[in-house]
Structures are given as C-alpha cells and as structure tokens.
Design an enzyme around this catalytic site. Structure first.
Site, PDB file in Angstrom:
ATOM      1  N   CYS A 144       0.852  -1.125   0.034  1.00 36.85           N
ATOM      2  CA  CYS A 144       0.110  -0.145   0.037  1.00 36.85           C
ATOM      3  C   CYS A 144       0.778   1.296   0.100  1.00 36.85           C
ATOM      4  CB  CYS A 144      -0.860  -0.005   1.383  1.00 36.85           C
ATOM      5  SG  CYS A 144      -1.727   1.547   1.631  1.00 36.85           S
ATOM      6  N   TYR A 190      -5.493   5.721  -9.153  1.00 36.63           N
ATOM      7  CA  TYR A 190      -6.590   5.128  -8.856  1.00 36.63           C
ATOM      8  C   TYR A 190      -8.081   5.626  -9.549  1.00 36.63           C
ATOM      9  CZ  TYR A 190      -4.075   2.808  -5.090  1.00 36.63           C
ATOM     10  OH  TYR A 190      -3.240   2.153  -4.435  1.00 36.63           O
TER      11      TYR A 190
END
Length: 336
Positions: free
Chosen positions: A49, A180
C-alpha cells in the site's frame, strides 16, 4: 470491499475515495485523548500500500522504530479487510488478530467505513486510534520529536510548509489518487480526464525536477515521500493494471532518475517489496484483473543503476544523517 484504494460507491463514472473512519491524532501537548507514549501504539501497514508506505518511511527516517512497533498485513485480503496472513497462525503477533477490521470494530462498534492502512492501534485495548495518514505523517515529524533519532531529518521545514502543503495537494489529486481514478473509472470520459491530469502533472513535476534534486529546497521533505510511493509502484502496477500507459516511469528520464535516487537512499528502497505490491494489485482487484494472474515482470534490477542526481547538489538529510538499517524482522527481500 475495502482495499488500499479505499474505494467508495460513486453516483458518477469517477472514482471516489472513502472518507477516513477514525481521524484522531496522537499529540504531545494534551490536545487529544491519545498522548505520545513509547510502546503504547503499533503502526499497522502493508508493503503493497502506498499510503501505508508513506507512514513506514516517515517512521524509518525519524528513527521511531524503538518506540512504535510495526505490524505488516499481507498483500491479499477479502471483504473482511486486510489480513495478517504472512504471520504465524495468520495473526498479528502483538495484537493477536487475524483481520485488521477487528481493531476498527473495537474502536467503533458496528464500524461500517473503509478498513485501511496505515492504522495506528493502541496495543493494550486493541483499538484503532487513527487511520488519518496525512496527520500521522505530520505528527511523526512534530509530536514525536522527543523520540527522534539523533540526526533525524526535518521533513516539514517551517519555511517550506506552505509550499509542501500546496504541492502535496496537487500530487495527491492528480498522481497519488490520480492513478486510482484511472484504474477504477467506470466510464471512458472519466478515465481520460484522470489520465490527462495524471500525465500533465507528471510532466510538470519532471520540469520542476530537471534542475533541482528534490521537490522543495535542497533536502528530502515529506512531499518527496508522497510522490515517490506512487512512482515506485508505477511500472509494476499502475502502467498496466490501472491503464496509466502513456509512458512507463523508465521512459520518463528525469522522474526515473529522481525515483532511483530516492530508492537508493536509506529509508526508501529498504521498505519496498515488489512481489507483494504485484500480488496485491493483481490478486485483489478482481473487477480489473478477474483471472488474478500476477505478472512476472518488470525486471526491478534497474532501480540500483547509477542516477547521477547528486550532480545537482542537495543533501538528502540536510544536517542530519541516514537512518540505520531496518530492525530485525522488518527487512524486505533484496532485489533479484
């Protein structure tokens, strides 16, 4: 499903990031219910992440390893949240939980928001204290200063804080979150808007970095950390998986050299596990990669090649010093 994207359902074709669910702070001045206290908290992250990577790097650079322990969730999870599937018996050895959601639910019974990393958990109660990654990075730099290692850098220099904040916001919207927006767009126009904003911003940053080693001033600051965590994942995940494919990072000479410079700086590359990064993105996002096949490439060995950025001057840690190697149990596999 709560994944590292923190995706929320949107009424448009554009990706929307879920609001953070536990926005407390840990402070040294009594301004919050959570005081700075050694050995009281555990930082839970994941090698996959980028948002967690920011906090892990900040902890490393400030030398907070002796006072804030680190738990690492594995790269795979399901709709119950991040899982400690790399630890013995599939449980975090300090918190004793299998799923990070358990710590969120202890803090907020019936918790119904995103289960994200990084998260700071109070060890004794098992409750999540905060998942506010931006405040966490600032507080590591300012509230925990009594426990910084000798030679810790100043990642938020007072004279540059406004510039760091403004640049960080631009990078967040167009680059960190921009990849994203590309990957999770539900329509062509939304994807193309995000794609254009992403590469326009990367071109602008490339121009900025063409004749200066770091983004602000002549030392590493937190805004470098924030940009770098996306760059280091770009070719391994975002270029193909998220359709950010105008150029690979390796085809953008200035940003590629800048990223290699930081990768080879203690505290950056020694937090990266490319295998876990790929396992997560390609293995968890079934709506994008339904087969779950994880690509073999790209070859990561180029990260160790000369970058020549030192010719631009600058001092990575200013008047400080590099951090020591990662503690036992926190090392990542060497590049191969």
């Amino acid at each position: 499903m709560a994944d590292i994207a923190g995706a929320a359902q949107s009424s448009t074709d554009e990706f929307e990031r879920e609001p953070l669910g536990v926005q407390e702070r840990i402070t040294s001045d009594g301004s919050s219910p959570w005081p700075v206290e050694p050995d009281r908290y555990r930082l839970v992250g994941a090698r996959a992440c980028p948002w967690a990577n920011r906090a892990i790097i900040s902890r490393r650079l400030h030398g907070l390893e002796p006072v804030i322990s680190l738990g690492i969730a594995g790269p795979l999870h399901d709709d119950r949240s991040w899982r400690f599937h790399l630890d013995p018996e599939d449980k975090d050895p300090v918190l004793g939980i299998e799923y990070l959601r358990e710590a969120y639910e202890k803090a907020v019974p019936g918790y119904d928001k995103g289960v994200t990393v990084p998260a700071v958990v109070e060890i004794a109660s098992g409750k999540v204290v905060t998942n506010d990654y931006k405040a966490l990075e600032f507080d590591f730099a300012t509230q925990w200063s009594a426990y910084h290692r000798p030679g810790a850098p100043d990642l938020f220099p007072e004279k540059y804080r406004d510039e760091i904040s403004e640049l960080s916001e631009q990078i967040f919207h167009d680059v960190n979150n921009g990849v994203y927006k590309c990957g999770f767009a539900k329509g062509q126009h939304a994807y193309e808007r995000a794609y254009t904003a992403l590469f326009d911003r990367l071109d602008e940053l490339s121009d900025r970095l063409a004749d200066q080693r770091y983004l602000v001033g002549d030392t590493i600051t937190e805004v470098d950390v924030r940009l770098w965590v996306t760059l280091v994942r770009f070719d391994a995940a975002y270029h193909g998986h998220f359709k950010c494919n105008r150029s690979k990072l390796t085809e953008m000479p200035v940003l590629w050299a800048y990223a290699r410079d930081l990768f080879q700086t203690p505290g950056f590359g020694d937090t990266i596990d490319f295998t876990q990064i790929k396992q997560h993105y390609y293995g968890v996002h079934k709506e994008i990669n339904p087969t779950g096949i994880v690509p073999v490439g790209p070859d990561p060995s180029g990260w160790l090649t000369p970058h020549h950025r030192e010719e631009l001057g600058g001092r990575p840690f200013g008047d400080g010093t590099p951090p020591e190697p990662p503690p036992v149990g926190e090392q990542v596999p060497p590049l191969r």
